[in-house]
Design an enzyme around this catalytic site. Structure first.
Site, mmCIF file in Angstrom:
data_model
loop_
_atom_site.group_PDB
_atom_site.id
_atom_site.type_symbol
_atom_site.label_atom_id
_atom_site.label_comp_id
_atom_site.label_asym_id
_atom_site.label_seq_id
_atom_site.Cartn_x
_atom_site.Cartn_y
_atom_site.Cartn_z
ATOM 1 N N HIS A 41 0.851 -1.206 0.000
ATOM 2 C CA HIS A 41 0.000 0.000 0.000
ATOM 3 C C HIS A 41 0.877 1.244 0.000
ATOM 4 O O HIS A 41 1.447 1.623 1.027
ATOM 5 C CB HIS A 41 -0.945 0.026 1.204
ATOM 6 C CG HIS A 41 -1.922 1.167 1.148
ATOM 7 N ND1 HIS A 41 -3.235 1.025 0.747
ATOM 8 C CD2 HIS A 41 -1.775 2.486 1.421
ATOM 9 C CE1 HIS A 41 -3.848 2.196 0.779
ATOM 10 N NE2 HIS A 41 -2.987 3.103 1.196
ATOM 11 N N CYS A 42 0.993 1.854 -1.160
ATOM 12 C CA CYS A 42 1.707 3.120 -1.281
ATOM 13 C C CYS A 42 1.094 3.884 -2.438
ATOM 14 O O CYS A 42 0.260 3.337 -3.180
ATOM 15 C CB CYS A 42 3.203 2.890 -1.469
ATOM 16 S SG CYS A 42 3.585 1.731 -2.785
ATOM 17 N N HIS A 43 1.477 5.135 -2.562
ATOM 18 C CA HIS A 43 0.879 5.996 -3.588
ATOM 19 C C HIS A 43 1.970 6.767 -4.328
ATOM 20 O O HIS A 43 3.092 6.898 -3.845
ATOM 21 C CB HIS A 43 -0.042 7.049 -2.954
ATOM 22 C CG HIS A 43 -1.031 6.532 -1.969
ATOM 23 N ND1 HIS A 43 -2.198 5.889 -2.316
ATOM 24 C CD2 HIS A 43 -1.044 6.583 -0.602
ATOM 25 C CE1 HIS A 43 -2.884 5.566 -1.232
ATOM 26 N NE2 HIS A 43 -2.201 5.972 -0.178
ATOM 27 N N TYR A 59 -7.805 17.413 -1.272
ATOM 28 C CA TYR A 59 -6.543 17.971 -0.773
ATOM 29 C C TYR A 59 -5.565 18.099 -1.938
ATOM 30 O O TYR A 59 -5.719 17.412 -2.960
ATOM 31 C CB TYR A 59 -5.932 17.089 0.328
ATOM 32 C CG TYR A 59 -5.558 15.693 -0.128
ATOM 33 C CD1 TYR A 59 -4.317 15.427 -0.703
ATOM 34 C CD2 TYR A 59 -6.446 14.629 0.015
ATOM 35 C CE1 TYR A 59 -3.978 14.149 -1.136
ATOM 36 C CE2 TYR A 59 -6.118 13.348 -0.414
ATOM 37 C CZ TYR A 59 -4.893 13.111 -0.990
ATOM 38 O OH TYR A 59 -4.554 11.854 -1.423
ATOM 39 N N ARG A 134 -10.502 0.526 -6.127
ATOM 40 C CA ARG A 134 -10.666 1.016 -4.762
ATOM 41 C C ARG A 134 -12.004 1.728 -4.641
ATOM 42 O O ARG A 134 -12.300 2.631 -5.431
ATOM 43 C CB ARG A 134 -9.541 1.989 -4.449
ATOM 44 C CG ARG A 134 -9.421 2.350 -2.987
ATOM 45 C CD ARG A 134 -8.277 3.341 -2.782
ATOM 46 N NE ARG A 134 -7.846 3.375 -1.397
ATOM 47 C CZ ARG A 134 -7.199 4.401 -0.862
ATOM 48 N NH1 ARG A 134 -6.880 5.462 -1.590
ATOM 49 N NH2 ARG A 134 -6.842 4.372 0.413
ATOM 50 N N ARG A 140 -14.280 12.557 4.260
ATOM 51 C CA ARG A 140 -13.402 13.713 4.087
ATOM 52 C C ARG A 140 -12.548 13.594 2.805
ATOM 53 O O ARG A 140 -11.858 14.537 2.425
ATOM 54 C CB ARG A 140 -12.509 13.908 5.315
ATOM 55 C CG ARG A 140 -11.463 12.854 5.481
ATOM 56 C CD ARG A 140 -10.645 12.956 6.759
ATOM 57 N NE ARG A 140 -10.043 11.673 7.037
ATOM 58 C CZ ARG A 140 -8.949 11.201 6.468
ATOM 59 N NH1 ARG A 140 -8.286 11.941 5.622
ATOM 60 N NH2 ARG A 140 -8.486 9.996 6.763
ATOM 61 N N HIS A 191 -6.203 -0.382 6.003
ATOM 62 C CA HIS A 191 -5.861 0.110 7.340
ATOM 63 C C HIS A 191 -6.807 -0.424 8.432
ATOM 64 O O HIS A 191 -7.257 0.322 9.310
ATOM 65 C CB HIS A 191 -5.822 1.640 7.353
ATOM 66 C CG HIS A 191 -5.159 2.237 6.127
ATOM 67 N ND1 HIS A 191 -4.075 1.644 5.504
ATOM 68 C CD2 HIS A 191 -5.435 3.351 5.404
ATOM 69 C CE1 HIS A 191 -3.717 2.379 4.443
ATOM 70 N NE2 HIS A 191 -4.526 3.411 4.353
ATOM 71 N N ASP A 267 2.195 3.016 3.208
ATOM 72 C CA ASP A 267 1.295 4.157 2.965
ATOM 73 C C ASP A 267 2.055 5.416 2.544
ATOM 74 O O ASP A 267 1.498 6.505 2.519
ATOM 75 C CB ASP A 267 0.387 4.476 4.153
ATOM 76 C CG ASP A 267 -0.751 5.423 3.767
ATOM 77 O OD1 ASP A 267 -1.249 5.303 2.640
ATOM 78 O OD2 ASP A 267 -1.115 6.294 4.577
ATOM 79 N N ASN A 272 -2.331 13.427 4.204
ATOM 80 C CA ASN A 272 -3.215 14.009 5.227
ATOM 81 C C ASN A 272 -2.824 13.755 6.674
ATOM 82 O O ASN A 272 -3.673 13.887 7.556
ATOM 83 C CB ASN A 272 -4.669 13.522 5.042
ATOM 84 C CG ASN A 272 -5.218 13.885 3.701
ATOM 85 O OD1 ASN A 272 -5.106 15.032 3.289
ATOM 86 N ND2 ASN A 272 -5.788 12.927 2.996
#
Ligand SMILES: O=C(O)c1cc(C(=O)O)oc(=O)c1
Length: 313
Positions: A41-43, A59, A134, A140, A191, A267, A272
């Site tokens: 899990h990473c972006h 954001y 996803r 939020r 998560h 992550d 955020n």
């Protein structure tokens, strides 16, 4: 080292006020990852000048490029990445796809798609390495998408052998239960479904999550993001080897009860976070606290993600 807010957002973008940039110069982990470990899990964020952030985003981050992600992978000792579409890119998957294509087979992807996507476009995503979609229910982060639209997408991607990744807050699980349990694919929870770790582990909220996993063998969980879930810390900074103590019993419970259905990811670049930005090397040192044996570590970091994302290897 750097927690400064000094990383750029390129293109016509300005970072969200108070944005914390990812950590520069992470420690070398003391925990030696097993050979072939996957950061599941990473972006990537942009860079905005090349891959503009989506108009509907909630954001605007600093840039976090594929080259920076791959450098972190090598520094920490991971062999592979699963790049999950970040909400700041909406359903424009180009940055994630570009990272997968540039990885030389070392990255798979999880996309965000709309009902309007064509079969050809789905096939192109598959060819690039995408293996899941996803669905995000964190208010939020995204606007509401009707459940019938999501169910239609799930039915289509099931035919490609993909899975659904779901992101939600623990308090919303009761309301989402019927939808989640009707999904026709493997379902991966981001998560741990964001438990409130200040509540008891044997209280109704976390017990409902465990029941979700017990009753539905197609449900997996990422035991990631202690830095998001922790209330008491201590933070993974300044060499701390016993970070995020309050999250440990929750994550360890999930790993020990469902050893064949758990995944772990950094992550990075940690969208955020409000309080601090963790040292990713020290985050890796968190793993043996929640997966205490070599066998659990191998399942969590190698066997499970390989089964889901690289079944052909
Ligand atoms: O909790 C978050 O803010 C968050 C956001 C995103 C995203 O914006 O995609 O992804 C995550 O895994 C976590």
């Amino acid at each position: 080292m750097s927690q400064a807010n000094d990383k750029p957002t390129s293109g016509d973008f300005t970072k969200t006020a108070g944005w914390l940039d990812w950590y520069t110069g992470p420690a070398k982990p003391r925990f030696q990852l097993p050979a072939g470990a996957v950061d599941a899990h990473c972006h990537v964020f942009g860079p905005g000048a090349e891959f503009p952030y989506a108009p509907e985003r909630k954001y605007t981050p600093c840039d976090a490029s594929k080259a920076q992600l791959f450098a972190l992978r090598d520094h920490l000792g991971f062999a592979r990445n699963v790049v999950v579409q970040a909400t700041c890119h909406g359903a424009d998957n180009r940055a994630m796809v570009d990272a997968c294509l540039a990885s030389g087979g070392k990255a798979r992807g999880v996309a965000t798609v709309r009902r309007s996507i064509t079969d050809d476009e789905l096939q192109q995503l598959h060819a690039a390495g995408v293996r899941g979609v996803r669905f995000n229910f964190v208010k939020r982060l995204v606007d509401f998408t009707p459940k019938d639209e999501l169910m239609e997408i799930a039915g289509r991607i099931a035919q490609l052998g993909w899975h659904v990744v779901i992101y939600f807050e623990a308090v919303d699980l009761p309301e989402l239960w019927d939808f989640f349990t009707a999904l026709p694919t493997t379902v991966v929870v981001d998560h741990m479904g964001r438990p409130d770790v200040s509540k008891p582990i044997d209280g109704p909220e976390f017990q409902l999550f465990l029941k979700f996993m017990r009753q539905h063998p197609n449900v997996w969980s990422k035991v990631s993001c202690p830095e998001r879930l922790s209330v008491t810390g201590p933070k993974a900074l300044n060499g701390e080897q016993a970070a995020y103590r309050d999250v440990v019993p929750f994550a360890r419970k999930v790993v020990e009860e469902f050893p064949d259905r758990v995944l772990w990811g950094t992550d990075w670049p940690h969208p955020n976070l409000k309080d601090h930005m963790p040292d990713d090397g020290l985050l890796v040192d968190f793993i043996p606290h929640i997966a205490p044996t070599a066998e659990l570590q191998r399942k969590l970091l190698v066997d499970n993600p390989m089964r889901l994302y690289w079944p052909e290897l």
